[in-house]
Structure formats: C-alpha cells, structure tokens
Design an enzyme around this catalytic site. Sequence first.
Site, mmCIF file in Angstrom:
data_model
loop_
_atom_site.group_PDB
_atom_site.id
_atom_site.type_symbol
_atom_site.label_atom_id
_atom_site.label_comp_id
_atom_site.label_asym_id
_atom_site.label_seq_id
_atom_site.Cartn_x
_atom_site.Cartn_y
_atom_site.Cartn_z
ATOM 1 N N LYS A 22 25.483 -91.950 75.199
ATOM 2 C CA LYS A 22 25.440 -92.153 73.745
ATOM 3 C C LYS A 22 24.933 -90.895 73.035
ATOM 4 C CE LYS A 22 21.788 -94.337 71.724
ATOM 5 N NZ LYS A 22 21.250 -93.546 70.616
ATOM 6 N N ARG A 93 20.171 -93.268 62.450
ATOM 7 C CA ARG A 93 19.596 -92.005 62.004
ATOM 8 C C ARG A 93 20.427 -90.801 62.445
ATOM 9 N NH1 ARG A 93 14.755 -91.218 60.583
ATOM 10 N NH2 ARG A 93 14.903 -89.248 61.665
ATOM 11 N N ARG A 122 9.798 -90.290 61.716
ATOM 12 C CA ARG A 122 10.951 -89.472 62.108
ATOM 13 C C ARG A 122 11.553 -88.639 60.966
ATOM 14 N NH1 ARG A 122 14.544 -93.019 66.224
ATOM 15 N NH2 ARG A 122 15.278 -91.008 66.946
ATOM 16 N N ASP A 306 12.650 -92.271 76.020
ATOM 17 C CA ASP A 306 13.654 -93.341 76.025
ATOM 18 C C ASP A 306 13.586 -94.213 77.284
ATOM 19 O OD1 ASP A 306 14.529 -92.642 73.559
ATOM 20 O OD2 ASP A 306 16.395 -91.695 74.203
ATOM 21 N N VAL A 328 5.769 -88.574 72.205
ATOM 22 C CA VAL A 328 6.883 -88.117 71.357
ATOM 23 C C VAL A 328 6.941 -88.869 70.024
ATOM 24 C CG1 VAL A 328 9.383 -87.753 71.245
ATOM 25 C CG2 VAL A 328 8.186 -87.428 73.405
ATOM 26 N N ARG A 398 23.598 -101.247 70.349
ATOM 27 C CA ARG A 398 23.677 -99.872 69.852
ATOM 28 C C ARG A 398 23.772 -98.884 71.011
ATOM 29 N NH1 ARG A 398 18.946 -97.989 66.740
ATOM 30 N NH2 ARG A 398 20.198 -96.140 67.064
HETATM 31 C C1 UD1 Z 1 16.666 -87.981 70.000
HETATM 32 C C2 UD1 Z 1 17.387 -89.114 70.686
HETATM 33 C C3 UD1 Z 1 16.434 -90.274 70.949
HETATM 34 C C4 UD1 Z 1 15.202 -89.779 71.709
HETATM 35 C C5 UD1 Z 1 14.579 -88.576 71.027
HETATM 36 C C6 UD1 Z 1 13.460 -87.939 71.821
HETATM 37 C C7 UD1 Z 1 19.642 -88.869 69.839
HETATM 38 C C8 UD1 Z 1 20.737 -89.401 68.999
HETATM 39 N N1 UD1 Z 1 18.492 -89.529 69.827
HETATM 40 O O1 UD1 Z 1 16.204 -88.478 68.747
HETATM 41 O O2 UD1 Z 1 17.123 -91.240 71.727
HETATM 42 O O3 UD1 Z 1 14.236 -90.808 71.748
HETATM 43 O O4 UD1 Z 1 15.569 -87.564 70.802
HETATM 44 O O5 UD1 Z 1 13.910 -87.594 73.078
HETATM 45 O O6 UD1 Z 1 19.813 -87.892 70.537
HETATM 46 N N2 UD1 Z 1 10.474 -84.629 64.206
HETATM 47 C C9 UD1 Z 1 9.901 -84.050 63.088
HETATM 48 N N3 UD1 Z 1 10.720 -83.338 62.243
HETATM 49 C C10 UD1 Z 1 12.056 -83.191 62.442
HETATM 50 C C11 UD1 Z 1 12.623 -83.786 63.584
HETATM 51 C C12 UD1 Z 1 11.809 -84.503 64.456
HETATM 52 O O7 UD1 Z 1 8.702 -84.162 62.864
HETATM 53 O O8 UD1 Z 1 12.728 -82.554 61.629
HETATM 54 C C13 UD1 Z 1 9.616 -85.364 65.180
HETATM 55 C C14 UD1 Z 1 9.990 -86.845 65.340
HETATM 56 O O9 UD1 Z 1 9.385 -87.633 64.341
HETATM 57 C C15 UD1 Z 1 9.466 -87.130 66.733
HETATM 58 C C16 UD1 Z 1 9.695 -85.803 67.469
HETATM 59 O O10 UD1 Z 1 9.859 -84.825 66.463
HETATM 60 O O11 UD1 Z 1 8.099 -87.420 66.691
HETATM 61 C C17 UD1 Z 1 10.907 -85.771 68.379
HETATM 62 O O12 UD1 Z 1 12.012 -86.302 67.686
HETATM 63 P P1 UD1 Z 1 13.497 -85.807 67.917
HETATM 64 O O13 UD1 Z 1 13.605 -85.046 69.188
HETATM 65 O O14 UD1 Z 1 13.988 -85.158 66.681
HETATM 66 O O15 UD1 Z 1 14.249 -87.191 68.078
HETATM 67 P P2 UD1 Z 1 15.731 -87.461 67.626
HETATM 68 O O16 UD1 Z 1 16.496 -86.211 67.739
HETATM 69 O O17 UD1 Z 1 15.732 -88.196 66.339
#
Ligand code: UD1
Length: 423
Positions: A22, A93, A122, A306, A328, A398
């Site tokens: 996914k 998201r 997030r 995850d 995380v 999902r």
């Molecule tokens: C992706 C995965 C999700 C997984 C996560 C962490 C996809 C579609 N989803 O989510 O399944 O759980 O990685 O491995 O690939 N953050 C910020 N600012 C930002 C972006 C992120 O503060 O601009 C923080 C988030 O709140 C979180 C951390 O960074 O605490 C990691 O998040 P992130 O790696 O961005 O998760 P996703 O990419 O949303």
Amino acid sequence: MEKLIIQGQNPLNGEIKISGAKNAALPILAASLLSNAPIQISNIPHLQDVTTIVSLLGQMSVRITLDERSNIEVDAGRLDSFHAPYELVRTMRASVLVLGPLLSRFGEAEVSLPGGCAIGTRPVDQHLKGMQAMGADIRIENGYIRAKAKRLQGATIVMDIVTVTGTENIMMAAVLAKGQTIIHNAAREPEVEDLANFLNALGAKISGAGTSTITIDGIDELGGGRYHVMPDRIETGTYLAATVITRGKIKLKNTRPDLLESVLLKLEETGALIDTGTDWISLDMKGNRPRAVNISTAPYPAFPTDMQAQMMAVNAVAEGTGVITETVFENRFMHVQELQRMGASIALKGNTAICSGTDKLHGAPVMATDLRASASLVLAGLAAQGETTIDRIYHIDRGYECIEEKLTQLGARIHRLPSDTKE
Ligand code: UD1
C-alpha cells in the site's frame, strides 16, 4: 457498519501470497501525475486507500484503466484540475502526495490540509518547507495548501525530522525541477526506494534512495513505462505475528524477507522458527506459547511503528512482560484499551506500554480505531477464547487486501457481517 466476527483459538496453518505494498502503491500512483505518457503498474493491491487515490486522480481527468489481472494503466496526459478536495484528503492523509507532482509538472496545486488523525497531529510542515526551499510560493488559505511556482529550482534540503511521505513529496517535486536537489536526513524506508525505482524507470535521475541522502537531478520531461510494485512488508509482518499469536505454522510467498529484518529478529525472540528464501518466509511456532519481547519503534531500518500494535497483541498473550516504546507517533496506543477489554494486562506510561502476558484473552465486542490498531484486534481475536466482534472495520479495508479470505485459507474462523445485518 460492517463487522468482523472471529471465533478464536485456531492455529493458523498454510500458505498465502502477500499483496503489493500500500505505502508504495500510493506514492507511485501520485507520481504518475509527473508524466504525460501512459504508465502500466502491476501488483497494485485492492484496497480502500488505493480506491481513494484513484478517485482523486480521476477527478483531475487522469485516465485510469484496470485490466482483469489488476494491472493499472494511468495516463495523466490531459489534466484539467490541480485540486485535491477536503472530502478525499480527510479520508486518507497520503492524498497530500499529489502536491509535489502537481507543483513540479504544472507549477500549481491546491491540496486540502489533511488535519489531525487518530494516531496524532501529523503535520505536513516538512513537505512545505522543502518545496519552499525549491522556490514555491505556498499559502494556507481556507484549509487548503495553495502552492505556485514558475519552475521549481533544485535545492539542498535538510529535513528536521525523518518523514516518509515528506521525503517522497519533495523527491517527486524535484524530478522536473531545474538543477540538482539533495535531500539530507531523508527517510530510508523501502517504499521511498520503490518510488525512486519507479521514477527512474520513467527516466528520472534519482540516486541514493534507501539511504539518508537522496540526490535528484531535474529533467524536463518524464516518459511512460512499466513498473511492478514491491510486496507489502507490513502485511507480511502482520500474518507472521498472527501465526506467532496462534502458535501456528505459515509460509508467505511473493514477499521480501530482506525488508523485514528488524521484525523477523523480534519474531525469533518470541520463539518462532523462521526460514527464508529470496521471495518467501516460513514461520513455525511448534505449538509453543510466544515469549514477550521489548520493542522500540523508529524509522527504517529499526522496528516499524506500523507493526507496533500487532506486537502488542502478541505480548498480551506471551510468557513474561514486554515493554513497547512508540517513538514515531505520539498517540498510537488506541488499541490498548480495546485489548484490555479482552483481558490484556497493559499499563501505559507516556509513550511506553508495559504488558504482562496473560494465559488467555477472552473474545469481546471491540472497535477498530485506525488501520494497524484494527490488525492488532484481529490478531487478539484469533488467539482469544470465544467470539470477538470487531466494529468499524473500514479501517482494516484501507490496508489489508482480502483479509478474511486470506485468514480463512489459513484455517481461521472469521467472517464479515454486512452493515445492515443484526447479530
Ligand atoms: C508513513 C506511512 C505510515 C507510517 C509512517 C511512519 C505512508 C502512506 N504512510 O506515514 O504507514 O506509519 O510513515 O513510518 O507511507 N511529521 C512532522 N512534519 C511533517 C511530516 C511528519 O512533524 O511534515 C511527523 C509526524 O507527525 C510523525 C513523524 O513525523 O510523528 C513521522 O511521520 P511520517 O514519516 O511523515 O509519516 P507518514 O509519511 O504520514
């Protein structure tokens, strides 16, 4: 609302195939917006999140055709909208992944801000910061990210935190930018690498994906091509954990053990006997109760967030006490309360869960709160004595393709209750 009903305590036994990932399919479909030529993508999983991104692309007049073998052809040759509406983004998201490609190819994008979600706030500040460094003018207006750029310019970007979709969005934005972009402190997740391999197959010039420094040399145009999406490492890990919790024996095909090293090591600590080939994994519990494990989640290659909820379910029935620390996401323990309703003994202290394994969980009505939390409830239900009813299973749909068919194939007693059926 549909529900899953599980009669527990049947050891899983048998062989199944793992689906496409996914978290690779979503960015790859978003990235197809970068090309004006047709692209064929295979191993796309049948999932609600995939339907959401396909609807989003469809609303922009991207032509999408699906053949009988689930191969998708995407043709983003003629786009008439650069808009990702709130109604779709709030359900997933990852829709924010269209921002980078739209801005890079068309110099314009309007994408709803995703807002909060069950597992934390997030934010997307890192995505925006990277694109601003590449010269984009970004405003937040009426709940929307409005981004414009004549042509993005290559830049050196140091991510403040490791973010998977943030790295992917910036990498996609850089593909058609002028000059070179370097992303430092990039996410090393295999899905980032799969996206880079896809883009390179269409003619992009990306190196270093899979490491913490990614270099993208901007090009003028991306061509068409074919790509096969990587296997889902989290689906793989979930079925392995389901086998550990039910003390069963399983063989998973069409997967990649090299993507799951941290997970396989933890599963071995529970007492599982694991064997691997290039594209398969077998696991045997020899009928034994698992031993509790300590886990701390962190970005790849460490233990994936995850898989945290699924391992919490394993610890709930394991011998001994296991400590799980979630680093995380700040609010990813929603499954704990539901597991407690099934008899689990878990104490929460900030971002740490201390779980004393109990001999038996008991079936109960429980509610899914997010995708991986629901997987942990399925696992607990498979191990529990009696019947477990899981409500709000749209979360499971999902991210898990044909979950009840696959589990049934492995000997589980599980079925879906349609939404209008009374128990
Ligand atoms: C992706 C995965 C999700 C997984 C996560 C962490 C996809 C579609 N989803 O989510 O399944 O759980 O990685 O491995 O690939 N953050 C910020 N600012 C930002 C972006 C992120 O503060 O601009 C923080 C988030 O709140 C979180 C951390 O960074 O605490 C990691 O998040 P992130 O790696 O961005 O998760 P996703 O990419 O949303």
